[in-house]
Write a protein that holds these residues in place. Structure first.
Motif, PDB file in Angstrom:
ATOM      1  N   ARG A  84       0.841  -1.080  -0.135  1.00 41.68           N
ATOM      2  CA  ARG A  84      -0.193  -0.047   0.196  1.00 41.68           C
ATOM      3  C   ARG A  84       0.966   1.215  -0.001  1.00 41.68           C
ATOM      4  O   ARG A  84       0.622   2.300  -0.729  1.00 41.68           O
ATOM      5  N   LEU A 141       1.131   4.138  -2.841  1.00 42.37           N
ATOM      6  CA  LEU A 141       0.776   5.579  -2.908  1.00 42.37           C
ATOM      7  C   LEU A 141       2.010   6.638  -3.059  1.00 42.37           C
ATOM      8  O   LEU A 141       1.803   7.322  -3.405  1.00 42.37           O
ATOM      9  N   ILE A 160       1.963   7.077  -6.967  1.00 43.37           N
ATOM     10  CA  ILE A 160       0.975   7.839  -7.321  1.00 43.37           C
ATOM     11  C   ILE A 160       1.373   9.182  -6.929  1.00 43.37           C
ATOM     12  O   ILE A 160       1.252  10.239  -7.604  1.00 43.37           O
ATOM     13  N   SER A 161       1.937   9.404  -5.850  1.00 45.70           N
ATOM     14  CA  SER A 161       2.325  11.065  -5.341  1.00 45.70           C
ATOM     15  C   SER A 161       3.317  11.454  -6.063  1.00 45.70           C
ATOM     16  O   SER A 161       3.983  10.720  -6.896  1.00 45.70           O
ATOM     17  N   GLY A 188       0.589   1.284  -8.903  1.00 47.82           N
ATOM     18  CA  GLY A 188       0.682   2.848  -8.525  1.00 47.82           C
ATOM     19  C   GLY A 188       1.012   3.736  -9.756  1.00 47.82           C
ATOM     20  O   GLY A 188       0.614   4.679  -9.727  1.00 47.82           O
ATOM     21  N   PHE A 220      -5.863  11.705  -7.671  1.00 52.30           N
ATOM     22  CA  PHE A 220      -4.936  10.639  -7.203  1.00 52.30           C
ATOM     23  C   PHE A 220      -3.993  11.402  -6.644  1.00 52.30           C
ATOM     24  O   PHE A 220      -3.488  10.531  -5.617  1.00 52.30           O
ATOM     25  N   THR A 221      -3.134  12.428  -7.091  1.00 53.32           N
ATOM     26  CA  THR A 221      -2.186  12.921  -6.295  1.00 53.32           C
ATOM     27  C   THR A 221      -2.646  13.396  -4.899  1.00 53.32           C
ATOM     28  O   THR A 221      -1.969  13.146  -3.831  1.00 53.32           O
ATOM     29  N   TYR A 281      -5.093  12.489  -3.234  1.00 54.80           N
ATOM     30  CA  TYR A 281      -5.489  11.136  -2.383  1.00 54.80           C
ATOM     31  C   TYR A 281      -4.324  10.578  -2.222  1.00 54.80           C
ATOM     32  O   TYR A 281      -4.019   9.913  -0.782  1.00 54.80           O
ATOM     33  N   ALA A 282      -3.210  10.307  -2.851  1.00 61.22           N
ATOM     34  CA  ALA A 282      -2.191   9.598  -2.206  1.00 61.22           C
ATOM     35  C   ALA A 282      -1.466  10.308  -1.069  1.00 61.22           C
ATOM     36  O   ALA A 282      -0.999   9.761   0.037  1.00 61.22           O
ATOM     37  N   LYS A 283      -1.308  11.826  -1.186  1.00 60.39           N
ATOM     38  CA  LYS A 283      -0.737  12.669  -0.382  1.00 60.39           C
ATOM     39  C   LYS A 283      -1.567  12.377   1.218  1.00 60.39           C
ATOM     40  O   LYS A 283      -0.681  12.431   2.018  1.00 60.39           O
ATOM     41  N   LYS A 322      -3.138  10.072   2.131  1.00 61.44           N
ATOM     42  CA  LYS A 322      -3.254   8.568   2.627  1.00 61.44           C
ATOM     43  C   LYS A 322      -1.756   8.362   3.355  1.00 61.44           C
ATOM     44  O   LYS A 322      -1.579   7.815   4.300  1.00 61.44           O
ATOM     45  N   LEU A 323      -0.751   9.029   2.734  1.00 57.80           N
ATOM     46  CA  LEU A 323       0.604   8.899   3.122  1.00 57.80           C
ATOM     47  C   LEU A 323       0.578   9.681   4.511  1.00 57.80           C
ATOM     48  O   LEU A 323       1.376   9.270   5.564  1.00 57.80           O
TER      49      LEU A 323
END
Length: 298
Positions: A192, A196, A199-200, A228, A278-279, A281-283, A285-286
């Motif tokens: 995961r 991420l 994607i980031s 990703g 997506f950017t 969302y990834a940031k 979630k990180l």
């Protein structure tokens, strides 16, 4: 200090002009600290006009930025884009079509996407070429298979410089804290985190070499990288198709038809919105993963 109290013992009014606090003995050589109350408006009288003025300023600045971006886009599509197409893109496309056959182009795209990341060279132009030549279907299969090698070679090469990469990560603890998330927890957590990170907006080439120093296992690393990078692959393929469409229209000196304009504009908007989503969302979630790890360490 001056204090006024009402006759019925209710809440009174206090005005503190100055307060002097002495530190030391009874002699005159003690240290003193002077405290003075600064005048303030406890009612907050002009807070609403200030907030209104700030909102108007933000709206005005947003409108100016929007007008500037629209003007810049108009200039690009009117003068810069056609000039660049006629002088750079179209000659390269014609040269490739006359010099190489599709199988040779497929070999070139595969080799460049597989080897360029190890040489710290960008592979996006090769992905554009895959989109221009092969489209979404075969272009995606060609790129995803080459990326498997492109992210694996730096991982194994980086293991030879494990301690040097560790030292580099220690010099930049804030950025390294995000990368170290991929080396913690079980395989699912690592998969995961790697997905991420891909994607980031973290630099793709740098992470290829830094990943091994975070102690992430190869299985979660390769699977997370492939998953990703799927959005980025589709964006680059679409970019190649868009470049080919605009180049063909410019070469034939014809305007795009109404359906082509609609599909081009809608596709561009969807691609840009998807990339931003997506950017972000990834940031987010990180950051959540970082918070969870910090709580576990406490």
């Amino acid at each position: 200090m001056t204090y006024y109290e009402t006759d019925n013992g209710g809440k009174g009014e206090m005005v503190a002009e100055s307060i002097t606090v002495g530190i030391g003995g009874d002699d005159d050589n003690g240290d003193y600290v002077g405290l003075r109350q600064s005048p303030c408006d406890c009612e907050g009288g002009d807070s609403q006009p200030r907030s209104l003025g700030r909102s108007l300023w933000l709206w005005a600045r947003s409108v100016v930025v929007f007008i500037f971006l629209v003007s810049l886009a108009a200039v690009f599509f009117t003068w810069v884009g056609p000039f660049f197409m006629n002088k750079e893109i179209i000659p390269v496309i014609n040269w490739e079509a006359e010099t190489f056959s599709p199988p040779v182009l497929a070999v070139f795209v595969f080799a460049s996407v597989a080897l360029f990341p190890s040489l710290l060279l960008p592979s996006s132009p090769s992905m554009w070429l895959a989109g221009m030549t092969f489209g979404y279907g075969f272009g995606f299969l060609l790129i995803i298979s080459a990326i498997t090698i492109g992210v694996s070679l730096p991982y194994f090469i980086g293991s030879l410089f494990y301690h040097k990469i560790q030292g580099w990560l220690e010099k930049y603890p804030k950025r390294a804290s995000v990368l170290r998330l991929a080396g913690e927890g079980d395989c699912v957590h690592q998969f995961r985190a790697v997905a991420l990170i891909r994607i980031s907006p973290f630099p793709y080439i740098l992470y290829n070499y830094c990943a091994v120093a975070t102690n992430v296992r190869f299985g979660p690393y390769i699977l997370g990288s492939l998953v990703g990078m799927v959005p980025e692959i589709f964006v680059t393929i679409y970019t190649g198709i868009l470049i080919k469409t605009l180049a063909d229209a410019s070469q034939s000196q014809q305007f795009l038809s109404a359906p082509q304009i609609v599909f081009t504009v809608v596709g561009f908007c969807v691609t840009a919105a998807t990339t931003v989503y997506f950017t972000v969302y990834a940031k987010r979630k990180l950051k959540e993963l970082q918070t969870e790890d910090e709580q576990l360490l406490q």
